[in-house]
Scaffold this motif. Structure first.
Motif, PDB file in Angstrom:
ATOM      1  N   UNK A  87       0.839  -1.202   0.000  1.00  0.00           N
ATOM      2  CA  UNK A  87       0.000   0.000   0.000  1.00  0.00           C
ATOM      3  C   UNK A  87       0.879   1.260   0.000  1.00  0.00           C
ATOM      4  N   UNK A  88       1.904   1.269   0.847  1.00  0.00           N
ATOM      5  CA  UNK A  88       2.782   2.432   0.949  1.00  0.00           C
ATOM      6  C   UNK A  88       3.513   2.698  -0.362  1.00  0.00           C
ATOM      7  N   UNK A  89       3.982   1.663  -1.018  1.00  0.00           N
ATOM      8  CA  UNK A  89       4.724   1.856  -2.259  1.00  0.00           C
ATOM      9  C   UNK A  89       3.822   2.407  -3.368  1.00  0.00           C
ATOM     10  N   UNK A  90       2.622   1.873  -3.490  1.00  0.00           N
ATOM     11  CA  UNK A  90       1.721   2.355  -4.526  1.00  0.00           C
ATOM     12  C   UNK A  90       1.259   3.790  -4.265  1.00  0.00           C
ATOM     13  N   UNK A  91       1.039   4.126  -2.995  1.00  0.00           N
ATOM     14  CA  UNK A  91       0.579   5.459  -2.659  1.00  0.00           C
ATOM     15  C   UNK A  91       1.657   6.515  -2.654  1.00  0.00           C
ATOM     16  N   UNK A  92       2.900   6.099  -2.873  1.00  0.00           N
ATOM     17  CA  UNK A  92       4.025   7.042  -2.888  1.00  0.00           C
ATOM     18  C   UNK A  92       4.534   7.310  -4.305  1.00  0.00           C
ATOM     19  N   UNK A  93       3.786   6.881  -5.307  1.00  0.00           N
ATOM     20  CA  UNK A  93       4.199   7.123  -6.689  1.00  0.00           C
ATOM     21  C   UNK A  93       4.233   8.624  -6.992  1.00  0.00           C
ATOM     22  N   UNK A  94       4.996   8.965  -7.992  1.00  0.00           N
ATOM     23  CA  UNK A  94       5.056  10.344  -8.496  1.00  0.00           C
ATOM     24  C   UNK A  94       5.453  11.350  -7.414  1.00  0.00           C
ATOM     25  N   UNK A  95       6.149  10.887  -6.386  1.00  0.00           N
ATOM     26  CA  UNK A  95       6.610  11.800  -5.347  1.00  0.00           C
ATOM     27  C   UNK A  95       5.558  12.190  -4.331  1.00  0.00           C
ATOM     28  N   UNK A  96       4.407  11.508  -4.326  1.00  0.00           N
ATOM     29  CA  UNK A  96       3.383  11.793  -3.317  1.00  0.00           C
ATOM     30  C   UNK A  96       3.867  11.319  -1.949  1.00  0.00           C
ATOM     31  N   UNK A  97       3.451  12.023  -0.916  1.00  0.00           N
ATOM     32  CA  UNK A  97       3.754  11.626   0.462  1.00  0.00           C
ATOM     33  C   UNK A  97       2.516  10.952   1.042  1.00  0.00           C
ATOM     34  N   UNK A  98       2.589   9.646   1.283  1.00  0.00           N
ATOM     35  CA  UNK A  98       1.458   8.904   1.833  1.00  0.00           C
ATOM     36  C   UNK A  98       1.601   8.826   3.338  1.00  0.00           C
TER      37      UNK A  98
END
Length: 405
Positions: A87-98
């Motif tokens: 979940x953390x890896x997918x939500x951190x794409x494109x430089x987003x901070x999850x």
């Protein structure tokens, strides 16, 4: 003058790529044993690709015996750390901070969901809510210390799983909010009485989390501007708590308001222009750390205006990101964007008088986003309610509907 695309360096030293935040929304996408379902990874990957700087998860509970609603995800041990990592890896794409929002419901959990409910004091909810919520048992001091440790342990696990930060949910009537409220906290020991006593649990929990994750990991707090009920947590109280959190170096204070007794956060979703923006401007003046205001932001003009006029350092977006997951990217490109969030009606009074109808619609919509579908505002709510009822069961639907009338 702050612009939406401006990066923001937090007190801990971490820089987030812009001034837009996806506010926490209940996904109810936990498995039977409270692990994150695969849909969460797909959903947050889609939001990450939509340009928003900070993505806040919905409630992740710190205790499997203290759920706030059916379908809650729980992080209290290492059992499902691999799923959290995905979940953390997918939500951190494109430089987003999850960032993971950590929570404990206290007594604000529908009857029958937990074996028992606990709270700062054994004070029942007001008239009309006793059918939905049981009278809680008062926490002992040792249990209060254990709860602070639970938040800290869950935060450390989130960090290990690859999440970019955590947020303590101190708003909307959940446990931390209950401690802050003189209406719900009538203790006469060091955790009650004056505001200094009532905020002790929040500050000790913040300190425990900071110690667990270290000085360079973002720790945020979501806080009510007010409970909007007589005898509850007031705006003056809130400003004092904001100042105390600022002195501790809280990385981001998110301003909201209301509880299940007075759900201003839901009313706010039907308004345009940022319902809590005036208060967040006052909070920003005393905080000394970044402040976010969430809710009521539907179009590019109100987002830009809140930042340009000093109402907040960050603007939180909720439901517009469900009907348009690329809302942020379009705004950042300079487009004039507007999201219509319409009240949902079925013509059935028992449903239309409940906040659950809208929650069910958006939970269903998030599942559809996770499948790659497009969601349109104003779609008929009954099919969504039928799909959620089939997934969660009618008993869960009735419990939550009763709690959200």
């Amino acid at each position: 003058m702050i612009h939406p695309a401006d990066p923001l360096t937090l007190p801990c030293g971490v820089t987030v790529k812009n001034r837009l935040l996806k506010g926490a929304m209940s996904e109810a996408l936990g498995t039977r044993d409270h692990a994150p379902r695969p849909e969460l990874s797909a959903l947050y990957a889609r939001w990450a690709q939509g340009g928003t700087g900070i993505l806040l998860t919905g409630n992740v509970m710190v205790d499997a015996h203290a759920l706030g609603e059916p379908g809650n995800v729980v992080l209290e041990d290492e059992q499902h750390l691999a799923e959290f990592h995905g979940w953390a890896m997918q939500g951190s794409r494109e430089g987003a901070a999850l960032w993971m929002q950590l929570n404990h419901p206290g007594k604000q959990a529908p009857r029958g969901l937990n074996a028992q409910t606990v709270a700062p004091s054994a004070v029942p909810f007001g008239k009309g809510m006793e059918r939905a919520f049981a009278t809680p048992r008062e926490l002992t001091v040792s249990e209060i210390h254990e709860l602070s440790a639970r938040f800290a342990h869950s935060a450390r696990l989130a960090q290990r799983a690859g999440f970019g930060g955590v947020q303590l949910h101190g708003a909307h009537g959940y446990l931390i909010s209950q401690f802050l409220s003189p209406r719900h906290n009538v203790r006469q020991d060091e955790y009650g009485g004056t505001l200094a006593g009532r905020m002790r649990f929040l500050l000790e929990t913040f300190d425990a989390v900071r110690a667990a994750v270290g000085p360079r990991f973002p720790v945020s707090v979501k806080l009510n501007s007010s409970d909007f009920v007589r005898g509850g947590f007031s705006e003056d109280d809130s400003l004092s708590v904001v100042q105390a959190l600022g002195e501790r170096g809280c990385d981001l204070i998110e301003i909201s308001g209301g509880t299940y007794e007075k759900p201003m956060m839901m009313v706010n979703e039907r308004e345009r222009g940022g319902f809590f923006a005036d208060f967040s401007r006052w909070a920003r003046a005393v905080a000394g750390v970044p402040v976010c205001v969430t809710g009521g932001f539907r179009d590019s003009d109100t987002v830009r205006g809140a930042l340009a006029t000093g109402a907040a350092d960050v603007v939180g977006l909720g439901r517009p990101l469900v009907t348009d997951p690329h809302f942020s990217a379009r705004l950042l490109r300079g487009e004039e964007v507007c999201s219509e969030v319409r009240p949902l009606k079925t013509g059935l009074g028992l449903l239309d008088g409940s906040g659950y109808l809208e929650i069910a619609w958006y939970e269903d919509a998030m599942r559809r986003l996770a499948r790659g579908e497009q969601v349109r505002a104003g779609e008929a709510p009954l099919p969504a309610l039928a799909r959620m009822s089939a997934e969660t069961g009618l008993a869960a639907v009735f419990r939550r509907r009763r709690a959200l009338i």
